[in-house]
Design a protein around this motif. Structure first.
Motif, PDB file in Angstrom:
ATOM      1  N   ARG A 268      50.558  60.974  57.138  1.00  0.00           N
ATOM      2  CA  ARG A 268      51.762  61.323  57.903  1.00  0.00           C
ATOM      3  C   ARG A 268      52.882  60.338  57.603  1.00  0.00           C
ATOM      4  O   ARG A 268      54.043  60.723  57.422  1.00  0.00           O
ATOM      5  CB  ARG A 268      51.447  61.325  59.397  1.00  0.00           C
ATOM      6  N   LEU A 269      52.553  59.059  57.513  1.00  0.00           N
ATOM      7  CA  LEU A 269      53.561  58.037  57.223  1.00  0.00           C
ATOM      8  C   LEU A 269      54.072  58.135  55.792  1.00  0.00           C
ATOM      9  O   LEU A 269      55.261  57.924  55.530  1.00  0.00           O
ATOM     10  CB  LEU A 269      52.966  56.646  57.472  1.00  0.00           C
ATOM     11  N   ILE A 270      53.188  58.452  54.852  1.00  0.00           N
ATOM     12  CA  ILE A 270      53.585  58.563  53.443  1.00  0.00           C
ATOM     13  C   ILE A 270      54.370  59.844  53.188  1.00  0.00           C
ATOM     14  O   ILE A 270      55.316  59.871  52.401  1.00  0.00           O
ATOM     15  CB  ILE A 270      52.340  58.521  52.532  1.00  0.00           C
ATOM     16  N   GLY A 271      53.974  60.903  53.863  1.00  0.00           N
ATOM     17  CA  GLY A 271      54.604  62.198  53.622  1.00  0.00           C
ATOM     18  C   GLY A 271      53.999  62.938  52.449  1.00  0.00           C
ATOM     19  O   GLY A 271      54.529  63.961  52.007  1.00  0.00           O
ATOM     20  N   ARG A 272      52.883  62.440  51.931  1.00  0.00           N
ATOM     21  CA  ARG A 272      52.185  63.051  50.802  1.00  0.00           C
ATOM     22  C   ARG A 272      50.692  62.825  50.964  1.00  0.00           C
ATOM     23  O   ARG A 272      50.280  61.871  51.618  1.00  0.00           O
ATOM     24  CB  ARG A 272      52.633  62.418  49.473  1.00  0.00           C
ATOM     25  N   PRO A 273      49.880  63.677  50.338  1.00  0.00           N
ATOM     26  CA  PRO A 273      48.431  63.450  50.411  1.00  0.00           C
ATOM     27  C   PRO A 273      48.018  62.202  49.623  1.00  0.00           C
ATOM     28  O   PRO A 273      48.571  61.906  48.564  1.00  0.00           O
ATOM     29  CB  PRO A 273      47.838  64.709  49.767  1.00  0.00           C
ATOM     30  N   VAL A 274      47.063  61.471  50.151  1.00  0.00           N
ATOM     31  CA  VAL A 274      46.444  60.356  49.430  1.00  0.00           C
ATOM     32  C   VAL A 274      45.377  60.928  48.504  1.00  0.00           C
ATOM     33  O   VAL A 274      44.582  61.776  48.911  1.00  0.00           O
ATOM     34  CB  VAL A 274      45.824  59.347  50.410  1.00  0.00           C
ATOM     35  N   THR A 275      45.358  60.472  47.255  1.00  0.00           N
ATOM     36  CA  THR A 275      44.369  60.957  46.288  1.00  0.00           C
ATOM     37  C   THR A 275      43.319  59.902  45.937  1.00  0.00           C
ATOM     38  O   THR A 275      42.238  60.245  45.465  1.00  0.00           O
ATOM     39  CB  THR A 275      45.045  61.391  44.982  1.00  0.00           C
ATOM     40  N   THR A 276      43.667  58.615  46.165  1.00  0.00           N
ATOM     41  CA  THR A 276      42.860  57.534  45.592  1.00  0.00           C
ATOM     42  C   THR A 276      42.714  56.390  46.584  1.00  0.00           C
ATOM     43  O   THR A 276      43.716  55.912  47.133  1.00  0.00           O
ATOM     44  CB  THR A 276      43.524  56.993  44.307  1.00  0.00           C
ATOM     45  N   LEU A 277      41.476  55.935  46.785  1.00  0.00           N
ATOM     46  CA  LEU A 277      41.228  54.738  47.587  1.00  0.00           C
ATOM     47  C   LEU A 277      41.015  53.544  46.677  1.00  0.00           C
ATOM     48  O   LEU A 277      40.503  53.669  45.563  1.00  0.00           O
ATOM     49  CB  LEU A 277      39.991  54.910  48.466  1.00  0.00           C
TER      50      LEU A 277
END
Length: 368
Positions: free
Chosen positions: A102-111
């Motif tokens: 939500r904060l980034i505004g994009r999906p996270v793909t990588t940890l």
């Protein structure tokens, strides 16, 4: 001693992590923990279960990242001893990722692991399996450090805009601090209020910002070290060879001064040489991690170079809280990543950062 599947050969990339790799990863991250980072067994158990349930996790390099990839660090924070008893809740990781996205505004793909040392080098693999994400073959320290400001990204000048923290009850906290020193203070206070164990996510990065700002190849390096140890007839020599490390001394612990001050383990350990090292004596200074090695009044190795105490027979790392009088041990040392030898790196994680008034002299690793 149980053996594991043979590791990938030098130069051959590790592209996925399976349950068969986790024992080796745990052994390797314990060694990279340099005395800190917390125990890894409970993390290994969790991650093996997640991989068996959800399948292998893809391990990618910095060069594999594309323009649509978003990398985020994820780690546990708090007292490792508490984490053994107070396990995370089923939805804790999902809620943490949802708030981060939500904060980034994009999906996270990588940890990415915040630190490769100890349990925080193992747990992100299980979280990635559960969340359906890939893992970056890198971390933020190349070892274990006790403070959130001691990050390679901080050395490289990459700003951390925010951090998200979740606890087992379901509380989610977003922190926007002026720097990582303040993040450390706020995150620790919140962790204590939450029972002394939380999970955090911070440092969102893209393929562009991650390049040159992280320590690459550390996940595969830890796996290789672990496989080398678990499959060796002489574990100490095998680990030293894999790390290009030097065995400084082999002997037994003859004095131990260890106390908990301000939430950290501090003190020293004295090792008296045996066998070929008979007549020699070394003292190691401890602040969670092993920070200095002294012999005859001379500093042989100092932080940020890596110092690990291992069992002289099995080669397994011994954390500072598990050191005992009479243990037979070997002391290993090897050079840190070059980023820590820069002026900014030494400011954040050199001897002076831990209160030692002495110059840093780079350690050159294995004798040639």
């Amino acid at each position: 001693m149980a053996k594991t599947s043979p590791p990938a050969q030098v130069g051959e990339r590790i592209t996925e992590i399976t349950p068969d790799d986790i024992a080796a990863l745990g052994v390797g991250t314990a060694i990279f923990g340099t005395g800190g980072g917390g125990e890894v067994y409970s993390a290994q158990t969790m991650v093996e279960r997640e991989l068996r349930e959800h399948g292998p996790v893809r391990l990618v390099s910095v060069d594999d990242l594309g323009p649509d990839d978003v990398v985020i660090l994820m780690s546990g924070i708090g007292a490792p001893t508490v984490g053994i008893e107070m396990l995370s809740s089923k939805g804790q990781i999902h809620a943490l990722l949802e708030e981060a996205e939500r904060l980034i505004g994009r999906p996270v793909t990588t940890l990415m692991a915040a630190e490769i040392g100890g349990s925080n080098g193992v747990r992100p693999i299980g979280w990635a399996a559960r969340l359906g994400l890939q893992v970056l073959d890198a971390d933020g320290m190349g070892r274990a450090f006790p403070d959130a400001s001691m990050m390679a990204m901080n050395v490289a000048g990459v700003h951390c805009d925010w951090a998200v923290q979740s606890d087992v009850v379901g509380n989610i906290t977003v922190m926007k601090t002026v720097d990582l020193h303040w993040l450390e203070r706020h995150a620790r206070a919140l962790t204590v209020a939450s029972g002394s164990i939380c999970i955090g996510a911070h440092y969102p990065m893209t393929a562009d910002t991650v390049r040159g700002a992280v320590i690459e190849g550390t996940v595969s390096a830890a796996i290789r070290v672990g496989h080398a140890l678990l499959n060796a007839s002489d574990p100490v020599s095998a680990v030293a060879a894999e790390l290009d490390a030097r065995v400084l001394l082999s002997g037994k612990i003859t004095d131990l001064d260890r106390r908990t001050v301000g939430g950290f383990v501090r003190g020293s350990v004295t090792i008296t040489g045996t066998g070929d090292d008979r007549g020699r004596l070394q003292r190691l200074e401890l602040q969670n991690e092993n920070l200095l090695v002294l012999e005859d009044g001379e500093v042989l190795v100092s932080v940020p170079d890596l110092i690990t105490i291992i069992d002289a027979e099995t080669g397994h790392a011994i954390t500072t809280e598990m050191l005992r009088f009479g243990q037979r041990v070997s002391v290993l040392a090897w050079p840190c990543d070059p980023i820590w030898r820069t002026p900014r790196g030494l400011e954040l994680a050199g001897p002076a950062a831990f209160g030692y008034d002495l110059p840093y002299t780079p350690f050159e690793g294995a004798a040639r």
